[in-house]
Design a protein around this motif. Structure first.
Motif, PDB file in Angstrom:
ATOM      1  N   GLU A   1      -2.478   5.240 -18.430  1.00 56.94           N
ATOM      2  CA  GLU A   1      -2.725   6.391 -19.356  1.00 56.94           C
ATOM      3  C   GLU A   1      -1.721   6.066 -21.099  1.00 56.94           C
ATOM      4  N   TRP A   2      -1.256   6.870 -21.435  1.00 59.38           N
ATOM      5  CA  TRP A   2      -0.797   6.556 -22.509  1.00 59.38           C
ATOM      6  C   TRP A   2       0.070   7.339 -23.173  1.00 59.38           C
ATOM      7  N   GLY A   3       1.998   7.140 -23.139  1.00 63.35           N
ATOM      8  CA  GLY A   3       2.738   8.554 -23.589  1.00 63.35           C
ATOM      9  C   GLY A   3       2.938   9.256 -23.209  1.00 63.35           C
ATOM     10  N   PRO A   4       3.209  10.333 -24.026  1.00 64.35           N
ATOM     11  CA  PRO A   4       4.058  11.411 -22.770  1.00 64.35           C
ATOM     12  C   PRO A   4       2.729  12.398 -22.341  1.00 64.35           C
ATOM     13  N   ARG A   5       1.903  12.815 -22.561  1.00 65.54           N
ATOM     14  CA  ARG A   5       1.323  13.738 -22.660  1.00 65.54           C
ATOM     15  C   ARG A   5       0.429  13.164 -20.924  1.00 65.54           C
ATOM     16  N   ALA A   6       0.236  12.022 -20.589  1.00 64.28           N
ATOM     17  CA  ALA A   6      -0.455  11.232 -19.427  1.00 64.28           C
ATOM     18  C   ALA A   6       0.634  12.071 -18.740  1.00 64.28           C
ATOM     19  N   VAL A   7       2.254  12.799 -18.130  1.00 64.14           N
ATOM     20  CA  VAL A   7       2.449  12.654 -17.127  1.00 64.14           C
ATOM     21  C   VAL A   7       2.117  14.282 -17.302  1.00 64.14           C
ATOM     22  N   ASP A   8       1.246  15.052 -17.789  1.00 64.88           N
ATOM     23  CA  ASP A   8      -0.026  16.289 -17.647  1.00 64.88           C
ATOM     24  C   ASP A   8      -0.862  15.674 -16.768  1.00 64.88           C
ATOM     25  N   VAL A   9      -1.203  14.379 -16.899  1.00 67.04           N
ATOM     26  CA  VAL A   9      -3.002  13.905 -16.175  1.00 67.04           C
ATOM     27  C   VAL A   9      -2.624  13.855 -14.850  1.00 67.04           C
TER      28      VAL A   9
ATOM     29  N   ALA B   1       0.204  -6.276 -16.079  1.00 65.40           N
ATOM     30  CA  ALA B   1       1.011  -7.424 -15.047  1.00 65.40           C
ATOM     31  C   ALA B   1       0.878  -7.013 -13.493  1.00 65.40           C
ATOM     32  N   VAL B   2       1.527  -5.369 -13.545  1.00 66.10           N
ATOM     33  CA  VAL B   2       1.837  -4.990 -12.512  1.00 66.10           C
ATOM     34  C   VAL B   2      -0.397  -4.732 -12.273  1.00 66.10           C
ATOM     35  N   ILE B   3      -1.146  -4.066 -13.013  1.00 68.38           N
ATOM     36  CA  ILE B   3      -2.153  -3.699 -12.482  1.00 68.38           C
ATOM     37  C   ILE B   3      -2.747  -5.118 -11.515  1.00 68.38           C
ATOM     38  N   ALA B   4      -3.194  -6.358 -12.422  1.00 74.72           N
ATOM     39  CA  ALA B   4      -3.744  -7.307 -11.578  1.00 74.72           C
ATOM     40  C   ALA B   4      -2.338  -7.860 -10.557  1.00 74.72           C
ATOM     41  N   SER B   5      -1.614  -7.790 -10.297  1.00 75.10           N
ATOM     42  CA  SER B   5      -0.622  -8.308  -9.315  1.00 75.10           C
ATOM     43  C   SER B   5      -1.089  -7.372  -7.594  1.00 75.10           C
ATOM     44  N   ILE B   6      -2.272  -6.234  -7.990  1.00 76.42           N
ATOM     45  CA  ILE B   6      -2.682  -5.845  -6.275  1.00 76.42           C
ATOM     46  C   ILE B   6      -3.687  -6.148  -6.411  1.00 76.42           C
ATOM     47  N   ALA B   7      -4.249  -6.043  -5.675  1.00 66.38           N
ATOM     48  CA  ALA B   7      -5.161  -6.671  -5.094  1.00 66.38           C
ATOM     49  C   ALA B   7      -6.308  -5.282  -4.367  1.00 66.38           C
ATOM     50  N   ASP B   8      -7.180  -5.644  -4.305  1.00 66.81           N
ATOM     51  CA  ASP B   8      -8.044  -4.958  -3.351  1.00 66.81           C
ATOM     52  C   ASP B   8      -8.167  -3.039  -3.517  1.00 66.81           C
TER      53      ASP B   8
ATOM     54  N   PRO C   1     -11.615   1.826 -16.236  1.00 66.77           N
ATOM     55  CA  PRO C   1     -11.947   0.484 -17.037  1.00 66.77           C
ATOM     56  C   PRO C   1     -10.308   1.050 -18.004  1.00 66.77           C
ATOM     57  N   GLU C   2      -9.317   1.400 -18.183  1.00 68.31           N
ATOM     58  CA  GLU C   2      -8.584   1.605 -18.963  1.00 68.31           C
ATOM     59  C   GLU C   2      -7.889   0.662 -18.528  1.00 68.31           C
ATOM     60  N   ALA C   3      -7.036   0.195 -17.207  1.00 64.92           N
ATOM     61  CA  ALA C   3      -6.624  -0.485 -16.301  1.00 64.92           C
ATOM     62  C   ALA C   3      -7.018  -1.418 -16.123  1.00 64.92           C
ATOM     63  N   GLU C   4      -8.795  -1.375 -15.782  1.00 60.52           N
ATOM     64  CA  GLU C   4      -9.283  -2.976 -15.526  1.00 60.52           C
ATOM     65  C   GLU C   4      -8.858  -4.081 -16.611  1.00 60.52           C
ATOM     66  N   THR C   5      -9.066  -3.020 -17.606  1.00 66.10           N
ATOM     67  CA  THR C   5      -9.281  -4.022 -19.191  1.00 66.10           C
ATOM     68  C   THR C   5      -7.688  -4.308 -19.406  1.00 66.10           C
ATOM     69  N   ALA C   6      -6.588  -3.149 -19.244  1.00 68.51           N
ATOM     70  CA  ALA C   6      -5.121  -4.041 -19.182  1.00 68.51           C
ATOM     71  C   ALA C   6      -5.565  -5.152 -17.882  1.00 68.51           C
ATOM     72  N   ALA C   7      -5.648  -5.025 -17.155  1.00 70.62           N
ATOM     73  CA  ALA C   7      -4.718  -6.014 -16.551  1.00 70.62           C
ATOM     74  C   ALA C   7      -5.926  -7.802 -16.933  1.00 70.62           C
TER      75      ALA C   7
END
Length: 259
Positions: free
Chosen positions: A7-15, A165-172, A177-183
């Motif tokens: 997620e993006w920005g300050p509102r993500a903290v609540d999420v 880069a962080v997400i792509a380094s975590i196997a299994d 979809p947002e995380a997958e697209t960033a990777a």
């Protein structure tokens, strides 16, 4: 299996406060990169919102160095958000680091029970290994920048790539979809990261101000094995244990806000 959401920005903290157990703060140009450089030198980083008076108060209270805006560095005040300026920090020192994005997000996370880690391209695989070891629901919080006319969130290419880069380094891991697209975006960009960071909006802004070295340092992948964790108001180095970055499956190591 680790679950990863971006997620993006300050509102993500609540999420994330209602879902995650660990949050990775990603602010590549330049807060999380600066934190990694400082903590890699066994220094302690005290994040502070971009308020000079508060930074000076904290510095006096803690007996700490205070980072200043890049143009205001001097022999007396040599430290800033520029990562290269922090490469000379003495070991075991403390620096107050103001930032309108990464530090401000960290400040919001103080009021949650979440484990907080600072991630960037320089330590992406080390952070991924740490996350995979201790996190089950991981929120990757991309800081972004601020639009000057109303201070609203401006998504930032470099943070999306750093998060990827962080997400792509975590196997299994199970990725949204947002995380997958960033990777996927990181994997597409990794062969010419410095060029792309130089050409994105935030990179161009730094280069135009004469801080192209900051982009070079931020674009260096996996040159650090440090995992900065936020404990009692400070970023410190997580104890070294478990696999080294090179042993983590799923990521190939590479080479080496504004205040």
């Amino acid at each position: 299996m680790t679950e990863i959401h971006l997620e993006w920005g300050p509102r993500a903290v609540d999420v994330f406060s209602g879902w995650a157990d660990l949050v990775v703060v990603v602010d590549v140009l330049s807060f999380s990169t600066a934190v990694d450089v400082a903590v890699s030198r066994d220094a302690v980083v005290v994040p502070c919102v971009a308020d000079r008076a508060e930074a000076e108060r904290l510095g006096a209270q803690l007996g700490a160095q205070v980072a200043v805006p890049r143009p205001k560095t001097s022999p007396v005040r040599p430290y800033s958000l520029s990562p290269v300026s922090l490469a000379s920090l003495p070991a075991n020192s403390t620096v107050v680091l103001p930032s309108p994005n990464g530090a401000a997000l960290t400040a919001r996370l103080i009021w949650t029970d979440l484990t907080v880690v600072a991630g960037c391209l320089r330590n992406a695989t080390a952070v991924g290994a740490h996350v995979a070891r201790i996190g089950s629901r991981v929120g990757v919080l991309t800081a972004g920048e601020r639009w000057p006319h109303d201070d609203s969130l401006r998504p930032a290419f470099e943070d999306f790539i750093g998060a990827g880069a962080v997400i792509a380094s975590i196997a299994d891991a199970r990725r949204t979809p947002e995380a997958e697209t960033a990777a996927a975006a990181y994997l597409d960009a990794r062969d010419d990261l410095e060029q792309r960071l130089s050409e994105c909006v935030s990179g161009r802004e730094l280069i135009e101000r004469g801080y192209d070295i900051d982009v070079t340092w931020a674009a260096a992948v996996d040159v650090s094995h440090t995992v900065p964790v936020f404990v009692d108001g400070e970023y410190v180095s997580a104890p070294s244990e478990g696999p080294t970055p090179e042993q983590v499956v799923g990521h190939e190591p590479g080479g080496i806000d504004g205040v």
